[in-house]
Design a protein around this motif. Structure first.
Motif, PDB file in Angstrom:
ATOM      1  N   HIS A  98      35.780  47.518  48.815  1.00 13.45           N
ATOM      2  CA  HIS A  98      36.053  48.006  47.457  1.00 13.45           C
ATOM      3  C   HIS A  98      36.938  49.247  47.549  1.00 13.45           C
TER       4      HIS A  98
ATOM      5  N   TYR B 110      39.263  50.999  41.941  1.00 14.04           N
ATOM      6  CA  TYR B 110      38.578  50.548  40.738  1.00 14.04           C
ATOM      7  C   TYR B 110      39.487  49.587  39.974  1.00 14.04           C
ATOM      8  N   SER B 111      38.877  48.716  39.205  1.00 12.98           N
ATOM      9  CA  SER B 111      39.608  47.660  38.508  1.00 12.98           C
ATOM     10  C   SER B 111      40.657  48.218  37.537  1.00 12.98           C
TER      11      SER B 111
END
Length: 369
Positions: A135, A138-139
């Motif tokens: 990850h 962030y989107s």
């Protein structure tokens, strides 16, 4: 510009002065003044002395440059002259530390040759093929927030346009007072919404670039540097999203000040909150996270006898990356915080030019109306 405006301008730029002076302490320990070195070499007394000397010289010089803004109130009351002065000041604030940096970069190259750091150990390029499965950012979906604010700005502007007076505020001082008016037109009320959308798209592109940026792991301790780099990218991504929301919100309030009669104190407070938040955030990123996550404390990891592959030849003056053999468009800076571009790629020039053109447009286009 009043004396109060000049003082507020100085206070606003203080974090930038601190950051510019502290850069040698914020970069990776394997990179010093744009030159790759073994990590343990960063603790040598001669290296520590160079960092200290740079910080002193850059701090004093840029502080004097910043104090020169106290003379701005004595310039003629011309927005064209003021815009030129601001652009010139910004250029000098970038050029001055760079000129101070160059002798230190040259000295580091000499030290590297004297200590034979390049030939002491075997060089390796470490690649984790599963690195991008982590990850990292962030989107981009979070950018729907500034997009919503931008379209809300457009809708309010369209709804109020028929009722607007023939003369609209075109410029405010730092206290929120109107200093210049302009004629009502589609062009004058469209500038800020267009900038809002452009800023959002730009920040979204940077967020994507953070994810796709070239993987650079420390060959001497790959696992530790991997963990640090993942955290670094996440925090940088979060800053881009937060900065986009804050900036677009500020432009929303400015647009309301242009087309409605909001209290000038609301504009002043919003400006202070947005700028202060971003400056504090930048300083936190620099001093708490560091370049590539170098200041993050993690598990020690397994150390090796390798050093990073020496690609100094592709870094012009240790700052500008130019490598035709590298398909990467974005790479981590060697001297500074964040990412830079591979100038051997045509897209790098477009990505670099657009923000500059936007800044110049914001300063000068309103003066042509």
């Amino acid at each position: 510009m009043s004396i109060a405006d000049a003082i507020l301008l100085i206070v606003s730029f203080l974090p930038a002065i601190i950051l510019l002076s502290a850069i040698p302490y914020l970069t990776k320990p394997t990179q010093c003044f744009g030159v790759s070195i073994p990590e343990e070499a960063s603790q040598l007394p001669v290296i520590k002395h160079l960092r200290k000397q740079y910080a002193i010289r850059a701090g004093i010089t840029t502080s004097l440059l910043l104090l020169s803004t106290l003379f701005l109130p004595f310039f003629p009351e011309s927005e064209t002259i003021m815009a030129i002065v601001i652009v010139l000041f910004g250029f000098l604030l970038i050029l001055t530390p760079f000129l101070i940096y160059l002798p230190f970069h040259k000295r580091m190259k000499q030290l590297k040759k004297e200590y034979n750091w390049k030939v002491e150990r075997k060089e390796r390029v470490i690649i984790d093929i599963k690195f991008r499965e982590n990850h990292l950012v962030y989107s981009n979906g979070w950018f729907l927030i500034p997009i919503f604010i931008s379209f809300l700005t457009i809708l309010i502007t369209i709804g109020t346009y028929p009722k607007l007076p023939d003369r609209l505020p075109a410029h405010f001082d730092l206290q929120g007072n109107v200093t210049r008016y302009t004629n009502k037109s589609i062009y004058t009320v469209s500038i800020l919404p267009i900038v809002q959308i452009f800023v959002t798209i730009l920040m979204m592109a940077v967020n994507t670039a953070i994810k796709k940026a070239k993987q650079e792991l420390n060959a001497a301790n790959p696992e530790k540097s991997k963990k640090q780099n993942i955290v670094f990218r996440r925090h940088l991504s979060l800053f881009m999203i937060g900065s986009s929301i804050l900036t677009v919100t500020l432009f929303f309030v400015i647009q309301l000040a242009v087309i409605t009669h909001i209290p000038k104190v609301a504009l002043m407070i919003t400006t202070i909150i947005v700028l202060a938040s971003q400056f504090i955030w930048i300083l936190w990123l620099a001093f708490k996270i560091g370049q590539g996550g170098s200041r993050i404390t993690t598990e020690k990891g397994e150390e090796t006898l390798w050093v990073d592959y020496d690609n100094d030849e592709y870094w012009k003056w240790g700052m500008f990356y130019f490598n035709r053999n590298d398909p990467s468009l974005f790479v981590e800076k060697r001297f500074g915080i964040g990412l830079t571009v591979n100038f051997a790629r045509p897209g790098a020039w477009v990505f670099t030019a657009l923000p500059i053109l936007l800044l110049i447009s914001l300063l000068f286009l309103p003066l042509l109306d």
